[in-house]
Design an enzyme around this catalytic site. Structure first.
Site, short mmCIF file in Angstrom:
data_model
loop_
_atom_site.label_atom_id
_atom_site.label_comp_id
_atom_site.label_asym_id
_atom_site.label_seq_id
_atom_site.Cartn_x
_atom_site.Cartn_y
_atom_site.Cartn_z
N GLU A 94 -0.63 -9.77 -0.90
CA GLU A 94 -2.05 -10.09 -0.78
C GLU A 94 -2.71 -10.25 -2.15
O GLU A 94 -3.62 -11.08 -2.31
CB GLU A 94 -2.75 -9.02 0.05
N GLY B 284 0.46 -5.45 0.47
CA GLY B 284 -0.64 -5.57 -0.47
C GLY B 284 -0.25 -6.28 -1.75
O GLY B 284 -1.09 -6.94 -2.37
N GLU C 24 3.44 -5.65 7.54
CA GLU C 24 2.53 -4.72 8.21
C GLU C 24 2.78 -4.62 9.72
O GLU C 24 2.59 -3.56 10.32
CB GLU C 24 1.07 -5.13 7.94
N ALA D 184 0.82 -1.21 0.00
CA ALA D 184 0.00 0.00 0.00
C ALA D 184 0.86 1.26 0.00
O ALA D 184 1.99 1.27 0.49
CB ALA D 184 -0.92 0.00 1.21
#
Length: 265
Positions: A119, A116, A139, A67
Site C-alpha cells: 500500500e 501495508g 489481508e 502491518a
C-alpha cells in the site's frame, strides 16, 4: 542523518533517503513507525534543501511485510472503535500523506512488499523494484480487507478485475507482474536498486520544484474527478506558476537555448 528506532533518514545531494528500520520484523509497520514517518515527512517537506525523497527498507529481505499484526490484533481485541482509530485511520493517514506529499517520493522496493508495504508502494508517486522484490495483498488470509487504501488505489492503478484477483486470492506476485499492473515504474538488478532510484530522482529534481509540486498536485487532486473538474485543477496549478521566477526562467532558457537555473520562487 536523522535516526529513530523505527525509521532512519539520510539527506545527501538534496535527496532524502528514508529507511524503514525494523529488519528483525521484516520492517513491519508499527504505530511508532507510522507516527515517526509522519513527523519526518512534515520536516522534509518544510526543508528547502530536500528536493526528493526515496523510501526503502532495512536489511536484505523486506521493503515492508505489512502491518505489525501482533500490535494490531491487540487493538481488535479491545474493540472496533480502538482498532479503527489506532490502526485504520493511522494507516490511511500515512498513505494519504505519501500520496499528496509536495515533493516527489520514490519507493525503492528491495524485498517483500506485502500488505501495508504494498500500500505504501501504491501511494507514493513512483517506484523502482529490485528483481528480488515480491508483492502481495494477503489481508484476505487474515479474514479482513486491506485497510491502508489498498482496495481503492490498486484498482485505480491496475484496473478493477486485475486488482480484485490480487485482493481476493492473496497470492504473491513478482516484480514483472507489478510492472505490468502499473504498480511500479521499473525492475532493476538488486545491486543497482538505490542507484536507479537516485538516478530517477535526479532526472526530476533538475526541474523547477514549483512546477514539480504543481504536477503532483494536479495529478493527485484531479485523478478521481470528472475530466472537466480535473482540467480546472490543472488550470489552477498553471495559474499559480504565472507570477513565478521559475516560469519566466524556463521560458527564457528555452528561447535562449540554454540550461535554466531555477530558484523555487
Amino acid at each position: 542523518m536523522i535516526m529513530a528506532e523505527s525509521v532512519i533518514c539520510d539527506v545527501r545531494n538534496n535527496i532524502a533517503t528514508i529507511i524503514l528500520n525494523r529488519p528483525e520484523k521484516l520492517n513491519a509497520i508499527s504505530y511508532d513507525l507510522v507516527d515517526t514517518l509522519m513527523a519526518l515527512l512534515d520536516a522534509l517537506e518544510a526543508d528547502e534543501m530536500v528536493a526528493a525523497v526515496i523510501i526503502t527498507g532495512a536489511g536484505e529481505r523486506a521493503f515492508s511485510a505489512g502491518a505489525d499484526i501482533h500490535e494490531f490484533s491487540r487493538g481488535v481485541e479491545a474493540g472496533g472503535e480502538k482498532a479503527m482509530r489506532d490502526f485504520v485511520r493511522r494507516g490511511q493517514a500515512m498513505t494519504a500523506r505519501l500520496e499528496a506529499f509536495g515533493k516527489p517520493i520514490i519507493a525503492a522496493v528491495n524485498g517483500i512488499a506485502y500488505g501495508g508495504g504494498c500500500e505504501i508502494t501504491e501511494a507514493v508517486h513512483l517506484a523502482v523494484a529490485s528483481e528480488r522484490a515480491m508483492f502481495a495483498k494477503p489481508e484476505i488470509r487474515l479474514g479482513m480487507p486491506p485497510t491502508f487504501g489498498g482496495t481503492q488505489r490498486l484498482p485505480r492503478l491496475a484496473g478493477r478485475k486485475r486488482a480484485l484477483e490480487l485482493l481476493l486470492t492473496g497470492d504473491p506476485f513478482k516484480p514483472a507482474r507489478a510492472l505490468e499492473l502499473g504498480l511500479i515504474n521499473a525492475v532493476v538488478p538488486h545491486d543497482t536498486l538505490m542507484e536507479a532510484a537516485r538516478h530517477l530522482a535526479g532526472r526530476i529534481i533538475r526541474h523547477s520544484p514549483l512546477a514539480t509540486r504543481a504536477v503532483i498536485n494536479a495529478v493527485t487532486r484531479g485523478i478521481n474527478l470528472p475530466i472537466a473538474e480535473g482540467l480546472a485543477v490543472e488550470g489552477e496549478q498553471f495559474a499559480r506558476m504565472i507570477p513565478t521566477f521559475d516560469l519566466r526562467e524556463g521560458l527564457d532558457a528555452w528561447i535562449g537555448h540554454r540550461t535554466p537555473v531555477y530558484r523555487g520562487a
